[in-house]
Design a protein around this motif. Structure first.
Motif, PDB file in Angstrom:
ATOM      1  N   VAL A  61      13.988  -1.777   7.351  1.00  0.00           N
ATOM      2  CA  VAL A  61      13.033  -2.843   7.019  1.00  0.00           C
ATOM      3  C   VAL A  61      12.083  -2.379   5.924  1.00  0.00           C
ATOM      4  O   VAL A  61      11.758  -3.132   4.995  1.00  0.00           O
ATOM      5  CB  VAL A  61      12.253  -3.299   8.275  1.00  0.00           C
ATOM      6  CG1 VAL A  61      11.135  -4.266   7.912  1.00  0.00           C
ATOM      7  CG2 VAL A  61      13.192  -3.935   9.282  1.00  0.00           C
ATOM      8  N   ALA A  62      11.656  -1.120   5.980  1.00  0.00           N
ATOM      9  CA  ALA A  62      10.767  -0.580   4.953  1.00  0.00           C
ATOM     10  C   ALA A  62      11.458  -0.558   3.597  1.00  0.00           C
ATOM     11  O   ALA A  62      10.848  -0.902   2.570  1.00  0.00           O
ATOM     12  CB  ALA A  62      10.309   0.822   5.338  1.00  0.00           C
ATOM     13  N   THR A  63      12.721  -0.181   3.568  1.00  0.00           N
ATOM     14  CA  THR A  63      13.473  -0.163   2.309  1.00  0.00           C
ATOM     15  C   THR A  63      13.597  -1.566   1.729  1.00  0.00           C
ATOM     16  O   THR A  63      13.421  -1.766   0.525  1.00  0.00           O
ATOM     17  CB  THR A  63      14.874   0.446   2.546  1.00  0.00           C
ATOM     18  OG1 THR A  63      14.722   1.761   3.081  1.00  0.00           O
ATOM     19  CG2 THR A  63      15.672   0.509   1.264  1.00  0.00           C
ATOM     20  N   VAL A  64      13.889  -2.535   2.564  1.00  0.00           N
ATOM     21  CA  VAL A  64      13.988  -3.925   2.109  1.00  0.00           C
ATOM     22  C   VAL A  64      12.636  -4.413   1.599  1.00  0.00           C
ATOM     23  O   VAL A  64      12.554  -5.082   0.558  1.00  0.00           O
ATOM     24  CB  VAL A  64      14.514  -4.830   3.242  1.00  0.00           C
ATOM     25  CG1 VAL A  64      14.410  -6.298   2.880  1.00  0.00           C
ATOM     26  CG2 VAL A  64      15.949  -4.458   3.575  1.00  0.00           C
ATOM     27  N   THR A  65      11.569  -4.064   2.285  1.00  0.00           N
ATOM     28  CA  THR A  65      10.229  -4.475   1.873  1.00  0.00           C
ATOM     29  C   THR A  65       9.867  -3.881   0.518  1.00  0.00           C
ATOM     30  O   THR A  65       9.347  -4.579  -0.359  1.00  0.00           O
ATOM     31  CB  THR A  65       9.189  -4.046   2.928  1.00  0.00           C
ATOM     32  OG1 THR A  65       9.536  -4.644   4.181  1.00  0.00           O
ATOM     33  CG2 THR A  65       7.787  -4.462   2.528  1.00  0.00           C
ATOM     34  N   ILE A  66      10.144  -2.601   0.333  1.00  0.00           N
ATOM     35  CA  ILE A  66       9.837  -1.947  -0.940  1.00  0.00           C
ATOM     36  C   ILE A  66      10.675  -2.549  -2.066  1.00  0.00           C
ATOM     37  O   ILE A  66      10.172  -2.788  -3.175  1.00  0.00           O
ATOM     38  CB  ILE A  66      10.039  -0.428  -0.824  1.00  0.00           C
ATOM     39  CG1 ILE A  66       8.978   0.152   0.114  1.00  0.00           C
ATOM     40  CG2 ILE A  66       9.991   0.248  -2.181  1.00  0.00           C
ATOM     41  CD1 ILE A  66       9.213   1.590   0.499  1.00  0.00           C
ATOM     42  N   ALA A  67      11.952  -2.817  -1.803  1.00  0.00           N
ATOM     43  CA  ALA A  67      12.813  -3.427  -2.812  1.00  0.00           C
ATOM     44  C   ALA A  67      12.317  -4.824  -3.192  1.00  0.00           C
ATOM     45  O   ALA A  67      12.299  -5.185  -4.378  1.00  0.00           O
ATOM     46  CB  ALA A  67      14.252  -3.497  -2.305  1.00  0.00           C
ATOM     47  N   ALA A  68      11.895  -5.595  -2.215  1.00  0.00           N
ATOM     48  CA  ALA A  68      11.367  -6.929  -2.503  1.00  0.00           C
ATOM     49  C   ALA A  68      10.082  -6.839  -3.331  1.00  0.00           C
ATOM     50  O   ALA A  68       9.875  -7.626  -4.263  1.00  0.00           O
ATOM     51  CB  ALA A  68      11.101  -7.685  -1.201  1.00  0.00           C
ATOM     52  N   GLY A  69       9.245  -5.861  -3.017  1.00  0.00           N
ATOM     53  CA  GLY A  69       8.030  -5.661  -3.797  1.00  0.00           C
ATOM     54  C   GLY A  69       8.329  -5.296  -5.239  1.00  0.00           C
ATOM     55  O   GLY A  69       7.659  -5.756  -6.166  1.00  0.00           O
ATOM     56  N   GLU A  70       9.342  -4.463  -5.437  1.00  0.00           N
ATOM     57  CA  GLU A  70       9.746  -4.091  -6.799  1.00  0.00           C
ATOM     58  C   GLU A  70      10.258  -5.315  -7.571  1.00  0.00           C
ATOM     59  O   GLU A  70       9.950  -5.476  -8.745  1.00  0.00           O
ATOM     60  CB  GLU A  70      10.829  -3.013  -6.753  1.00  0.00           C
ATOM     61  CG  GLU A  70      10.324  -1.663  -6.348  1.00  0.00           C
ATOM     62  CD  GLU A  70       9.432  -1.039  -7.408  1.00  0.00           C
ATOM     63  OE1 GLU A  70       9.658  -1.271  -8.608  1.00  0.00           O
ATOM     64  OE2 GLU A  70       8.489  -0.329  -7.020  1.00  0.00           O
TER      65      GLU A  70
ATOM     66  N   VAL B 221       9.442  -8.463  -7.096  1.00  0.00           N
ATOM     67  CA  VAL B 221       8.302  -9.326  -7.410  1.00  0.00           C
ATOM     68  C   VAL B 221       7.495  -8.723  -8.556  1.00  0.00           C
ATOM     69  O   VAL B 221       7.070  -9.432  -9.466  1.00  0.00           O
ATOM     70  CB  VAL B 221       7.419  -9.529  -6.157  1.00  0.00           C
ATOM     71  CG1 VAL B 221       6.117 -10.205  -6.514  1.00  0.00           C
ATOM     72  CG2 VAL B 221       8.175 -10.342  -5.120  1.00  0.00           C
ATOM     73  N   SER B 222       7.324  -7.420  -8.538  1.00  0.00           N
ATOM     74  CA  SER B 222       6.572  -6.744  -9.588  1.00  0.00           C
ATOM     75  C   SER B 222       7.266  -6.890 -10.939  1.00  0.00           C
ATOM     76  O   SER B 222       6.632  -7.202 -11.944  1.00  0.00           O
ATOM     77  CB  SER B 222       6.410  -5.266  -9.237  1.00  0.00           C
ATOM     78  OG  SER B 222       5.771  -4.581 -10.277  1.00  0.00           O
ATOM     79  N   ARG B 223       8.568  -6.676 -10.970  1.00  0.00           N
ATOM     80  CA  ARG B 223       9.319  -6.826 -12.225  1.00  0.00           C
ATOM     81  C   ARG B 223       9.287  -8.255 -12.717  1.00  0.00           C
ATOM     82  O   ARG B 223       9.205  -8.500 -13.916  1.00  0.00           O
ATOM     83  CB  ARG B 223      10.753  -6.373 -12.026  1.00  0.00           C
ATOM     84  CG  ARG B 223      10.883  -4.881 -11.878  1.00  0.00           C
ATOM     85  CD  ARG B 223      12.316  -4.484 -11.712  1.00  0.00           C
ATOM     86  NE  ARG B 223      12.407  -3.066 -11.387  1.00  0.00           N
ATOM     87  CZ  ARG B 223      13.498  -2.471 -10.995  1.00  0.00           C
ATOM     88  NH1 ARG B 223      14.613  -3.170 -10.871  1.00  0.00           N
ATOM     89  NH2 ARG B 223      13.509  -1.187 -10.719  1.00  0.00           N
ATOM     90  N   SER B 224       9.376  -9.197 -11.811  1.00  0.00           N
ATOM     91  CA  SER B 224       9.329 -10.611 -12.197  1.00  0.00           C
ATOM     92  C   SER B 224       7.994 -10.946 -12.847  1.00  0.00           C
ATOM     93  O   SER B 224       7.941 -11.649 -13.849  1.00  0.00           O
ATOM     94  CB  SER B 224       9.546 -11.492 -10.971  1.00  0.00           C
ATOM     95  OG  SER B 224       9.351 -12.842 -11.286  1.00  0.00           O
ATOM     96  N   GLY B 225       6.909 -10.431 -12.284  1.00  0.00           N
ATOM     97  CA  GLY B 225       5.589 -10.670 -12.847  1.00  0.00           C
ATOM     98  C   GLY B 225       5.423 -10.025 -14.212  1.00  0.00           C
ATOM     99  O   GLY B 225       4.817 -10.599 -15.113  1.00  0.00           O
ATOM    100  N   LYS B 226       5.981  -8.839 -14.396  1.00  0.00           N
ATOM    101  CA  LYS B 226       5.896  -8.160 -15.693  1.00  0.00           C
ATOM    102  C   LYS B 226       6.664  -8.923 -16.758  1.00  0.00           C
ATOM    103  O   LYS B 226       6.209  -9.072 -17.885  1.00  0.00           O
ATOM    104  CB  LYS B 226       6.433  -6.731 -15.586  1.00  0.00           C
ATOM    105  CG  LYS B 226       5.509  -5.813 -14.839  1.00  0.00           C
ATOM    106  CD  LYS B 226       6.104  -4.421 -14.738  1.00  0.00           C
ATOM    107  CE  LYS B 226       5.213  -3.520 -13.920  1.00  0.00           C
ATOM    108  NZ  LYS B 226       5.799  -2.193 -13.714  1.00  0.00           N
ATOM    109  N   ARG B 227       7.849  -9.417 -16.414  1.00  0.00           N
ATOM    110  CA  ARG B 227       8.637 -10.198 -17.377  1.00  0.00           C
ATOM    111  C   ARG B 227       7.908 -11.471 -17.759  1.00  0.00           C
ATOM    112  O   ARG B 227       7.894 -11.877 -18.906  1.00  0.00           O
ATOM    113  CB  ARG B 227       9.999 -10.546 -16.777  1.00  0.00           C
ATOM    114  CG  ARG B 227      10.936  -9.399 -16.756  1.00  0.00           C
ATOM    115  CD  ARG B 227      12.328  -9.863 -16.377  1.00  0.00           C
ATOM    116  NE  ARG B 227      13.112  -8.710 -16.004  1.00  0.00           N
ATOM    117  CZ  ARG B 227      13.864  -8.621 -14.936  1.00  0.00           C
ATOM    118  NH1 ARG B 227      13.945  -9.638 -14.112  1.00  0.00           N
ATOM    119  NH2 ARG B 227      14.540  -7.528 -14.661  1.00  0.00           N
ATOM    120  N   ARG B 228       7.302 -12.107 -16.766  1.00  0.00           N
ATOM    121  CA  ARG B 228       6.603 -13.361 -17.020  1.00  0.00           C
ATOM    122  C   ARG B 228       5.411 -13.124 -17.948  1.00  0.00           C
ATOM    123  O   ARG B 228       5.184 -13.878 -18.883  1.00  0.00           O
ATOM    124  CB  ARG B 228       6.145 -13.968 -15.694  1.00  0.00           C
ATOM    125  CG  ARG B 228       5.700 -15.396 -15.818  1.00  0.00           C
ATOM    126  CD  ARG B 228       5.466 -16.011 -14.461  1.00  0.00           C
ATOM    127  NE  ARG B 228       6.727 -16.064 -13.722  1.00  0.00           N
ATOM    128  CZ  ARG B 228       6.817 -16.054 -12.417  1.00  0.00           C
ATOM    129  NH1 ARG B 228       5.732 -15.976 -11.685  1.00  0.00           N
ATOM    130  NH2 ARG B 228       7.976 -16.116 -11.808  1.00  0.00           N
TER     131      ARG B 228
END
Length: 59
Positions: free
Chosen positions: A34-43, A45-52
């Motif tokens: 679950v922690a791995t999935v959470t960290i991957a989802a955070g990454e 979202v972070s990349r999506s925000g940077k691209r935007r």
């Protein structure tokens, strides 16, 4: 209805953060998953925000 959905998302985020902390302290296997999935989802979202943001500055 929207409030219920937002509350559910908030609970999932909090549970994911708890699992990340627990996994860092050596929790069971399912917590590490679950922690791995959470960290991957955070990454993601972070990349999506940077691209935007970078797309807005070029226009």
């Amino acid at each position: 209805m929207t409030m219920i959905v937002l509350l559910g998302v908030l609970l999932l985020v909090i549970a994911g953060c708890v699992c990340v902390v627990w996994a860092a302290r050596g929790g069971p296997r399912w917590v590490r998953v679950v922690a791995t999935v959470t960290i991957a989802a955070g990454e993601l979202v972070s990349r999506s925000g940077k691209r935007r943001r970078s797309g807005e500055s070029q226009e």
